[in-house]
Structures are given as C-alpha cells and as structure tokens.
Enzyme design. Structure first.
Site, short mmCIF file in Angstrom:
data_model
loop_
_atom_site.label_atom_id
_atom_site.label_comp_id
_atom_site.label_asym_id
_atom_site.label_seq_id
_atom_site.Cartn_x
_atom_site.Cartn_y
_atom_site.Cartn_z
N ASN A 1 6.49 -2.01 -7.84
CA ASN A 1 5.18 -2.47 -7.41
C ASN A 1 4.17 -2.22 -8.51
OD1 ASN A 1 2.84 -0.45 -6.66
ND2 ASN A 1 4.76 0.60 -6.19
N GLY B 1 10.63 10.09 -2.27
CA GLY B 1 11.43 9.23 -3.13
C GLY B 1 12.68 8.71 -2.45
N GLY B 2 12.59 7.50 -1.92
CA GLY B 2 13.79 6.83 -1.43
C GLY B 2 14.31 7.32 -0.10
N GLY C 1 7.94 6.00 2.04
CA GLY C 1 7.18 4.84 1.63
C GLY C 1 7.95 3.55 1.86
N LEU D 1 -3.79 -0.38 -7.26
CA LEU D 1 -4.73 0.42 -6.46
C LEU D 1 -5.90 -0.39 -5.89
CD1 LEU D 1 -4.61 3.74 -8.51
CD2 LEU D 1 -3.80 3.39 -6.18
N GLY E 1 -4.54 4.98 -2.10
CA GLY E 1 -5.36 5.63 -3.12
C GLY E 1 -6.79 5.11 -3.15
N CYS F 1 -0.20 7.51 -10.89
CA CYS F 1 0.01 6.07 -10.69
C CYS F 1 0.37 5.43 -12.03
CB CYS F 1 -1.23 5.39 -10.11
SG CYS F 1 -0.94 3.60 -9.94
#
Ligand SMILES: Cc1cc2nc3c(=O)[nH]c(=O)nc-3n(C[C@H](O)[C@H](O)[C@H](O)COP(=O)(O)OP(=O)(O)OC[C@H]3O[C@@H](n4cnc5c(N)ncnc54)[C@H](O)[C@@H]3O)c2cc1C
Ligand SMILES: Cc1cc2nc3c(=O)[nH]c(=O)nc-3n(C[C@H](O)[C@H](O)[C@H](O)COP(=O)(O)OP(=O)(O)OC[C@H]3O[C@@H](n4cnc5c(N)ncnc54)[C@H](O)[C@@H]3O)c2cc1C
Ligand SMILES: Cc1cc2nc3c(=O)[nH]c(=O)nc-3n(C[C@H](O)[C@H](O)[C@H](O)COP(=O)(O)O)c2cc1C
Ligand SMILES: Cc1cc2nc3c(=O)[nH]c(=O)nc-3n(C[C@H](O)[C@H](O)[C@H](O)COP(=O)(O)O)c2cc1C
Ligand code: FES
Ligand code: FES
Lengths: 311, 283, 311, 283
Positions: A71, A245-246, A267, A75, A48, A132
């Site tokens: 987490n 997501g996951g 991610g 940023l 970001g 975020c």
C-alpha cells in the site's frame, strides 16, 4: 470463558486484539455499517493523523502480492482537529478504546498533534508513527535513526500524560536497538512492525504498479520476520510490546504473544474478513482453556528456546 | 452460519459461505456464476456490489469486488441468491471462471451506494461496455417496476461478446447495440448510437447510467454534460476492503465546478457517482 | 528465439537464469537424476563452502510459511577441497557455468577458499556469502557492516582474478550503501538478496519450529522487498546486479531485470518445480519477441518511474 | 505433457499433472487417492515416493512427500497410475482428503532409494504403524512375486484405524494386528506381537521392514539389533524438495558402530535406511 484481558504498560485492554492503523478507517465506518462492535475489541488504532488534512497519493494505491499486499495510501486523513470534532465523540459513545496513530513532519508537529489529543477525553494512548514508508517527510526519517527516535519520543513524552507507544519500522538492521532507544526516551510501550518498503512492477508497461513507485508490504507474508523482531525486542528490552504483522488467526496472534507481545494488531486480515474479531477472541479462549492458561500475561514471552530434549 | 450485521438505516451486511448453484460458461472470457446467498440477495439494491473470495487461504489473499448481476428467487418470489457476470482478468476472476457447482465462495455484501432509480416521465438510458453490463439487470428491473422506460446502449468488440442482451430484451428493455467490428448494430464505440439518440431525443428528459471502461464512461459523461442530462456512473476502482477501511479505492471528485478536488472512497461514497463530480482527467 | 544471453560484468551467461546457492545442491544431483541439463542454465551457484566440511544444524531445518519458507540448514557442506576433487570435474564435464558461494568465519578463510577455487579450472565466478543469517560466525557479521563488507571484498579481490560478487543481506537499513561499499572495494557485481532473518513458533509446544530457533525467509513472499532493493542498488551504483528473491516465473524474473538486474537467481521455486528452467527461458523468449526486445541488456533497468501520463 | 527426465541407471523422474481418478474416504483421517500417472507408475519401485502439490499457486507452496501405496494397472497389466494412502495432518493432506475426481494434482516421481526385496528362504516381516502401512503394499507384491513369505505386523489405536488390512490378506500376507485399546489383536503397541514372534521364530531368517511413528521404528530397530535381524526403516523427515537440493531432510547416520555420525539426506540416501545406521537418539 478464559480471562482475555491484558495490559500494555499502563493501558488495560479487554482482550489483546487491536485494529491496526490505516486498516480500520476511523473505526466509525465499521460501527456505522453494523459490522463491528467497537467496544468488543481490545482497542482500535485510528488512521494516521497530522495536524492538517492530507490528501494522500493518487491511485493505484494498493496491489496484491504473494500472501500480502503493498500500500501507498500516503496518509490521506482529515487532520487531528477534525478528528477530535467529527470522529472522537462517536467513538467515545460506542465505548471504543481509542489509540491514535500520531504523524508529523517535524518534532513540533508530533508534539502539537499529541497535545490536541491529550486535551480531549476519549483517547487511551498515542501510537507515534515514525515508520510510514510511503511519504518522504513523514516519520521514517525519525524511525530509521536512533537519535530521531529518541528525539520524537522524548519530546512527545514531555507534552502528554497519555501512554506513548512509538511504532517501529522493520526496515532497519537492528530493531531491538530502536526499542531500547524508545525505552530510554520514556516510551510506555512499542508497537511493531509497520510495513516493509517494497515495490511491484507491471512488466508489460515497465512501470511501477503503484503511483508512488514504492509501497509498504503487509499481510501474512511478513509474519515470520515480524515474529522474529518481537522476539528480539523482548530479549533486549523490558518495554511492553504490541506485535503486528500478518496476523490472520488466533494461532498467528499466539505466535506473537508467546514471542513476547502483550497485545497484537491486525490490519490486512481485517480486509479479508471484517468479522475476524470474534474468531480471534474465540480462538484465544479455546487455546487458553485447552492449555489451562489463566491469564494472557502467563503466555507473554513464554517461548522455550532451550534445545529440544530427545529420548 | 453467515455473519450478519444489521443497522438502522441500511440492509445488513452479511458474510456468507455461498454455495455455487450454477456456473454458466458464456465464452472463453465470460461466465455467469449463481451463488446461494439469501441474506445478501434480500437486502441488495441496484448498483450494489459484493466482495468475493473464491477459496480460503492466502492465494489469492484479498477479496475482489463484483457487481450483483441478478437476484435469484424461489417459486414464492423470495430471494435465494444472486448471480455474478464474471470476466476473466486475473487470479480471482480466473478461479471464478472454473469453479464448479457444489464448491463455495466467500461472499460479503451488499455493499456500496446504489443507483438512484429515476421515475417517469424521465427515461432511463443505460450505457454498458463489456462487463459493465453487470449492474444494469437489477437496475432495469427496478426502473421497469416504476414504469420508467429503459433503453440499453450496449457495446462490445464483436457480436459474440454482446452477452445476455436477450435477458434485457425479455425484460422489455429497448436495446441499441454497437460493435467495434460492425458485426452487430453500429460499427464503433457505444457512444456512436448514444450521441445520435441524444441529438434526436427532442424534449424527452433522460437520466443516463453508465458502466464500462474508463474512456467510455468519460465520453458518456462528456455527452451528458453537453446535453444537460444527469449521468450516474459506476466506477471500478481497485478495492482492498470494500468497507471504507483501507482508502485504496479513492477517486478525485469536485463538489462544485471549479471547487478543490479531493479523494473520496469509491466503496462507500460510490461505486455510483454523479458523473459531474468526477475529475475525469485523473481517472 | 530471442537472444537471451546476458553479461554480469566480466561474466557471460547463455541466459539470465541461475540456480541459487543452497537450493541446487552441488548441481550434480540434478544432472545425475537426469532432471536438468546444467549447460542449459545461465549458471549454477553451488552450496556455500568453507575451507572444511560442516555438518550443519539438526533438523527440523525448514518450515513452510505463507508463500515462503524458513530454512536453517546451517551451511552443511563438504568443504572446498572435497568440492574441487569430487564435484567440480563432473560439473566441468557437464558444461555448467559454475559460481561458488564462498563462506568464511574469518577474512583469511574467505581468501583461502577463494584461492583454492582460483587454482582450479572450471570456476566462473565467486559469490561471497556475507549474508547467511543462520550461523553466528559465518558471514553476517561482515555483511551487516559497511567496513566488514569492504574488508572481505577487498581481501578476496587481491587473491583472485575470478569475478567477485558479494551476496548482500536484506537485513539492513540501507542495502544500496552496501552495494556501494562493495563497488569501492573492487567487486565485479553484487547479488541480492539472501534470506530475511525470521522465525516461526509452534504454539502448542511454545517452542520454535526450527532447531536453530531462527531461520531465513525465502520464496514469493519476499519478492516485493527484493525488487525494491534491486531498484535502490541500481539507482545508487553502477555495479552489475544479480537479482534474487521469490522468483517463480518469467514475469517475476522480468520484474528484477526491469528494476536493474542483469541476471537472476532462483532458489525456492526450484524446489516446487525442478523443471522450471525451461519454462523461464521460454517465458522470457516469448516476452522479448512480443515486445520486440533484441537483447536482455535493453531490458535491464528499463523501469519508467515518470508520473503516469493521463489523457 | 508431463516433463520427464530419463537417465542411464534409474527410472526417469517425471512431473505429471495427474488427474484424480478416485478418492476413497476411509475415515475422518484417512483416504486413498488414485492418480493417473502412467510414467511414474511404470518406473516406481517398492519404498519410493512422490512429491505432491494439490493445486497451483503459493498456498501451500512446497510439495509434500507421499509413499506410493499401490500401482494401478489396466486390463493388459500396464501401469496407469498409483494410489496414495493419505492421512490428514495439515494443509496439503487436508486438501488431498477433499479433492474430487476430475481435479488434478502435480505429482513428481518416482523418488528415493527403494527397499531391498529379500529372497527366500529369508522371511519378510513388515511392521507398520498407522499410515506407515503405505510403502508396504508394493513391497508385499514384489516379495510375493519372488516367493518370499510375508508377514505384516500392523498396529493402530483401535480396530477402526486398521485400514486396508484386507487388501494385504488378499495378497496372501499373514497379518498380526495390535491395537492400543485392544479392540483387535494384541492390546498395546505393535512391538508386542513382534517381540513375541521374534522370540518364537526358531531358526527362521527374518528381514524386518518398518515404517511408522519414530518411537515405533526405534523400538523395532532395537528388537532387530537384539535378535540379529537386518531391519530396513522408511523415515518420514520433513522434505523441501525430495531431490537432494535443499538439505532439509537430513538424518544422522553412523557408517560403523562407534563411528562419527554425520547428516545424510533422507530423500536421496533414503527414505529407506538400514536401521543399524541411524543415530536413533537424535531422531
Ligand atoms: C464496484 C466494482 C464492481 C465490479 N464488478 C465486476 C463484475 O460484475 N464482473 C467482473 O468481471 N468484474 C467486476 N469488477 C472488476 C473486478 O473486481 C476485477 O476484474 C477483479 O478485481 C480482478 O481480480 P483478479 O484477481 O481476477 O485479477 P488480478 O490477478 O488481481 O489482476 C489482474 C489484472 O486485473 C486488474 N484489476 C485488478 N483489480 C481491478 C479492478 N477493480 N477493476 C479492473 N481491473 C482490475 C489488475 O490491475 C491486473 O492487471 C468490479 C470492480 C468494482 C470495483
Ligand atoms: C518419504 C515420506 C513418505 C511419506 N508418506 C506418506 C504417506 O504415504 N501418507 C501420508 O499421509 N503421509 C506421508 N508422509 C508424511 C507427509 O508428507 C506429511 O504428513 C505431510 O507433509 C504434511 O503436510 P501438510 O501440508 O498436510 O501439513 P502441514 O500443514 O505442512 O503441517 C501440519 C503438521 O504436519 C507435520 N508434518 C510436516 N511434514 C511432515 C512429515 N514429513 N512427516 C510428518 N509430519 C509432518 C508438521 O510438523 C505439522 O505439525 C510421508 C513423508 C515422507 C518424508
Ligand atoms: C492500507 C494500509 C494503510 C495503513 N496505514 C497506516 C497508517 O496510517 N499508520 C500506520 O502506522 N500504519 C499503517 N499501516 C500499517 C499497519 O498498521 C500495519 O502495521 C501493517 O499493515 C502490518 O500489519 P498487517 O500485516 O496485519 O496488515 C497501513 C497498512 C495498510 C495495509
Ligand atoms: C534451503 C536453502 C538453503 C540456502 N543455502 C544458501 C547458501 O548456502 N548460501 C547462500 O548464499 N544462500 C543460501 N540460501 C539463500 C538462497 O540462495 C536465496 O538467496 C534465497 O533463498 C532467496 O531466493 P528464493 O526466494 O528464490 O529462494 C539458501 C536458501 C534456502 C531456501
Ligand atoms: S476498498 Fe477499502 S476503503 Fe474502499
Ligand atoms: S528434501 Fe531437499 S535435500 Fe532432501
């Protein structure tokens, strides 16, 4: 080899696998160390970026939780100008499809960051980070309100011809209404989900485990909720969806694609296995071959929810 | 087949499903794990680390960072694997304590910025607290290969916790031990013998290397500053990826005394840092 | 042994560990098989009850997900009248502290079920299930609206003197506002969280893994989100809180207590380990002894979020 | 120390950290796992099951149900443990395929409603498809102890998948095999030899016991109905707890022909059911 290419609205990708923002540095880290051929990914979403550099939160910034992690990086970033100067040229040279995760504390900042990026060659799309959970003034106040979502998307839409893709937060009652708001305001796609606001406590010290108290939950733990949200958005909008997501395997990615995602981002799983990308494309290829599926588009939203026929 | 990634300027990073060759129990808390990982061992430099995952699946989820303790070699001297000095702290270290030969561990590396290996006539003084000993075996080997005199200041709670000191002695490393209970060497922290030695070193140029609990490293850094010695520390920040991707492992540094502090990633800028750069108040 | 007793508003419990609704049958199953001494638990919350019996959804009703599970039982149950006739006497005889999870498709039904329960000896409190994600007409329509929450709680408040504790859904943007709504409407406590709406897809058949398509996510995966929600409610209401979500050890329970819960419920972990209750009380006892804490109340909400002092 | 829970009317349910005594590989898909669990073995009755968790932690999270295959006994005949006939299907069964002697498994049981053990002159005909063989070893022992004649109709894809048939022969069980590829016994499904035997049984009273894939059990139930035989089936529904707590394992039953169907829990009302109760259209 099956044809793994896919389209997210106007954006064409060689395959549906995209590195998620904040989980892949600026991309060049992984290319410098020789780990990943950036051109072999569907795309990368870089960390970001605000207009200026940000230093982020003090450590501890992460903590592992059951099948997931929190987490609160806050940023940390070099700002959009240093990005286009220092990072973008190498990304272009490496043939990466670059999506930038655009942050702002005001609508003007989102627009200004978007303008800077639109003025440079080599950016394929803008992902608007209105989700975020880790910084008070950065996005979530837009992402948790339908009007805010419409305002940010509409304003950025006016200043760029790049594809615009707001990234939705799962921390809302009805995520599909946000996808609709984005659609009405002129978005080309939506990506979802960002992390779930969460916390972990060190019971020995009775203090939060993260310096920022709260953080965002990501990883396999959240996958079933994220799949549900993609399914809801698919049913209530026509906007292309990027599922997040996951995801840790081709099978996980297929859940999102079958639920309605045209592409997916990975991610946390990339932290566990930086060589995951080849495994994802191989797994998808094997699946499509086995099931005789010619194009990814034939899988997107192919979920059959009719009551099971019994014999 | 391990995945590897070669580049121009640094050794390839490989992800190896490393078979456990041996698991040597040292105490309730410590063990030495030998892993078959020739690709990683071949490129590893002193101070580098690996990211380990003791078993597939989501529990535990993330890999954990471990210093490369020793390089294993075959009869021809070719690298075959590496060892880890493991101290039980939680889920992963607990699983690594109990893992049996024949099982395997996902091992990614080598990673991170290595130590600068100093040449004679400068002496190398290594300061280790507990499991902070881990990065110093390969460093001692490299220093000795260059003819640099090496001293290890090694502290622990009690004699029984001063593991592997013998292996350093056999390498020709001079050892100064300290224990909190006085059961071996100086009573107190490892900075007691270190401070004394620094006072008495006369004109000898000394390069300090430190790894251990943060208060120990902070104290060593202060002594180094006071005595005008260069000091490299190996930090142990929590790491999510070890590859520069997540920004979890940051540490505040100042490039110039009084300069603006900023966060840098200890997995890629470190784990080895010039102690003078670290903003110790915040660690 | 430390004093493990705790109070949830007017409700006194021998210890903070409560069996969660839907995860412990009617309680008698566990006593009949000799597994659990019901009197040794803080309390038990029996399976959700409507006025009449309900047959629930067809199987498959559950599926495991990373560190969690989805369920779509569909509130199969015997109805409140058979409960008071067939189950309550045995529960009383066994010395159980009985909380009933009250369901309804209308406000009248919530009131009627509550009335029937209030007319019988042996019920210690009512947990209003306004948060089941698995049946369209059963609660979630109240639990996702502030007005609906107020209406149900206010109406039940008028028909009973038993402690009233609405159970909140996590599938909302701002859970603390629901706790406040409950407080204003006269609730004695709130319990949170119920499950997260989620889904899992069998990619080979491209069909949902649950017959009901969606289900509720429970288990360790959700714990960090649930802890955050308890913390938010603690900061914004004075209502006693019962924390729920992924508790599988005394340490997990302590996270909720330190975040602000006066008691906790355990669901999924009881499936994995039906002998968990003794381990939870032993673990809490050891912690309190080690930290010199005299009463559970001294731990409730003791989280220290001040910036870490550094030396 | 295992946790146990004794009651008046049924054997105590115990949770044992059961050491793996042996793990016998039968094929890529099948293995027999021997577990030390005297408390559970002592109380187990034919058709009961245990809930297993191959390792602590959250991956996998829930236990999985497994029939008790055999009871292990010491030289004095005292129960020392039990075996599981394991077929690889996913996470847990995959871990149980690879687990080594000396490791341990959390084992909770005995659970569920056992088979009714029929007396002579009625004959017991057991019908097994694949891993559906598992509940029949202890049942055969109990039947033989009462002098009841036992036949096993045992079907699989091919000869190589007909595991453990010898163990039943050694018990004195008559065996009729079938394979889909005809490599042993009748070609086709196990209902081929079963239907033939039912046609030819004359006046012999027969009690059927069936366990295997749902279509097989459905077909056996239909044959039983046609021939007026009592038939008990052991169902394999997905189970969250095995203890009646979660209502995940339900199956639709009718108490009377044409009665209103309702869901009952197969972990506590079953896993053994009178086939005539089951609403087969919905299974
Ligand atoms: C570069 C580097 C090299 C290291 N080398 C070694 C080594 O050679 N041998 C060795 O035994 N350990 C080493 N460590 C520390 C090791 O990584 C941690 O002990 C480990 O991550 C703990 O994981 P766990 O799953 O066992 O504990 P968890 O279950 O994750 O946590 C248990 C406790 O350990 C703490 N913890 C988590 N991460 C760290 C960390 N990075 N450092 C210290 N404490 C932590 C947690 O806060 C928690 O209190 C090194 C760390 C780094 C960054
Ligand atoms: C009373 C009872 C007795 C059983 N006895 C045995 C036995 O003796 N030996 C044996 O090998 N298996 C037995 N089973 C089946 C066994 O429980 C499942 O194969 C097991 O739960 C799968 O777990 P997994 O983690 O390996 O698979 P998962 O990773 O959970 O799932 C993999 C696949 O297996 C399927 N599956 C999940 N649960 C079941 C289930 N209950 N039955 C069938 N398929 C399932 C899933 O739908 C999925 O497709 C029994 C089941 C029951 C209810
Ligand atoms: C360490 C970390 C940093 C992240 N930073 C960002 C970010 O800068 N911008 C953003 O939109 N999302 C960020 N995310 C969210 C991820 O892009 C992604 O939406 C989320 O992690 C869920 O996907 P996963 O389960 O595959 O990790 C971050 C996630 C993690 C774990
Ligand atoms: C199988 C199952 C059935 C449930 N049934 C109910 C119910 O009837 N009423 C209710 O309020 N909550 C019900 N819940 C939710 C639990 O009470 C609890 O809120 C949730 O599972 C989170 O806690 P856990 O993570 O400890 O399981 C059910 C949960 C599960 C897993
Ligand atoms: S550990 Fe991920 S950036 Fe350093
Ligand atoms: S498995 Fe839980 S009720 Fe049967």
């Amino acid at each position: 080899m099956a044809d793994l290419s896919t389209a997210v609205g106007p954006l064409r990708l060689a395959n549906p696998f995209i590195a998620a923002s904040g989980c892949f540095g600026y991309g060049n880290e992984y290319a410098d160390s020789g780990l990943v051929d950036l051109a072999a990914l569907g795309a990368i979403v870089v960390k970001g970026l605000f207009l200026s550099a940000r230093e982020g939160h003090p450590p501890p910034r992460i903590v592992e939780t059951p099948a997931g992690m929190l987490n609160a990086i806050g940023l940390q970033g070099i700002g959009v100008r240093r990005f286009v100067d220092e990072q973008l040229p190498a990304l272009r040279a490496r043939g990466a499809t670059v999506i930038v995760n655009v942050c702002g504390t005001t609508i003007d900042e989102y627009c200004e960051v978007s303008r800077v990026l639109s003025d440079h060659e080599g950016v394929a799309a803008l992902e608007l980070n209105i989700s975020c959970p880790n910084i008070r003034e950065g996005g979530i106040q837009f992402g948790c309100s339908l009007a805010g979502t419409r305002d940010v998307v509409g304003a950025v839409r006016k200043v760029t011809r790049l594809p615009v893709m707001p990234k939705l937060t799962p921390n809302v009652t009805d995520v599909a209404s946000f996808a609709r708001a984005a659609e009405e305001a002129g978005a080309d796609a939506v990506s979802l989900v960002n992390t779930f606001l969460a916390m972990a406590i060190d019971v020995e010290t009775r203090r939060p485990k993260l310096s920022n108290v709260m953080g965002g939950l990501s990883g396999p733990a959240i996958r079933p909720i994220a799949v549900r949200m993609v399914h809801e958005c698919r049913q209530r909008t026509r906007l292309p969806i990027v599922g997040i997501g996951g995801i840790a395997s081709a099978g996980d990615a297929l859940e999102f694609i079958i639920a309605g995602a045209s592409a997916v981002q990975v991610g946390t799983a990339n932290f566990v296995d930086p060589f995951i990308w080849g495994k994802l494309t191989a797994g998808l290829d094997a699946y499509m071959t086995r099931h005789g599926v010619a194009r990814v588009a034939d899988l997107v939203g192919s979920l059959d929810t009719s009551p099971q026929a019994r014999t | 087949m391990p995945h590897t990634a070669a580049t121009r300027d640094r050794p390839a990073i490989a992800d190896v499903t490393a078979r456990v060759l041996a698991n040597t129990h040292l105490s309730d808390d410590y063990n030495v794990l030998a892993l078959a990982a020739p690709e990683i061992a071949a490129g590893a430099r002193p101070g580098q680390f690996v990211m380990l995952k003791p078993r597939p699946g989501h529990d535990p989820l993330l890999r954990r960072p471990f210093s490369i303790f020793e390089i294993l070699r075959d009869a021809q001297g070719l690298p075959t694997g590496l060892t880890i000095l493991n101290k039980r702290a939680g889920r992963t270290t607990g699983l690594l304590a109990g893992i049996a030969p024949g099982e395997s561990v996902a091992c990614l590396g080598p990673l991170g910025r290595p130590f600068e290996v100093v040449d004679p006539p400068t002496e190398a003084w290594m300061v280790a607290g507990g499991v902070g000993l881990a990065p110093f075996a390969t460093l001692a080997d490299a220093l000795i290969a260059r003819g640099t005199a090496v001293t290890l200041f090694y502290g622990a709670r009690r004699d029984a916790d001063l593991h592997c000191a013998g292996a350093f002695e056999r390498r020709g490393v001079r050892i100064a031990c300290s224990t909190e209970d006085g059961s071996r060497g100086d009573r107190g922290l490892v900075t007691v013998p270190l401070a004394r030695a620094l006072e008495r070193r006369g004109g000898t140029a000394v390069h300090l290397y430190a790894c251990g609990p943060t208060p120990m490293m902070r104290a060593v850094a202060a002594l180094a500053g006071r005595h005008g010695c260069r000091c490299d520390v190996s930090l142990e920040q929590v790491m999510g990826c070890g590859l520069g991707g997540c920004y979890s492992c940051v540490v505040r540094v100042r490039e110039t005394p009084g300069g603006t502090p900023r966060f840098v990633r200890s997995c890629s800028d470190g784990p080895v840092f010039d102690a003078a750069r670290i903003v110790w108040e915040e660690l």
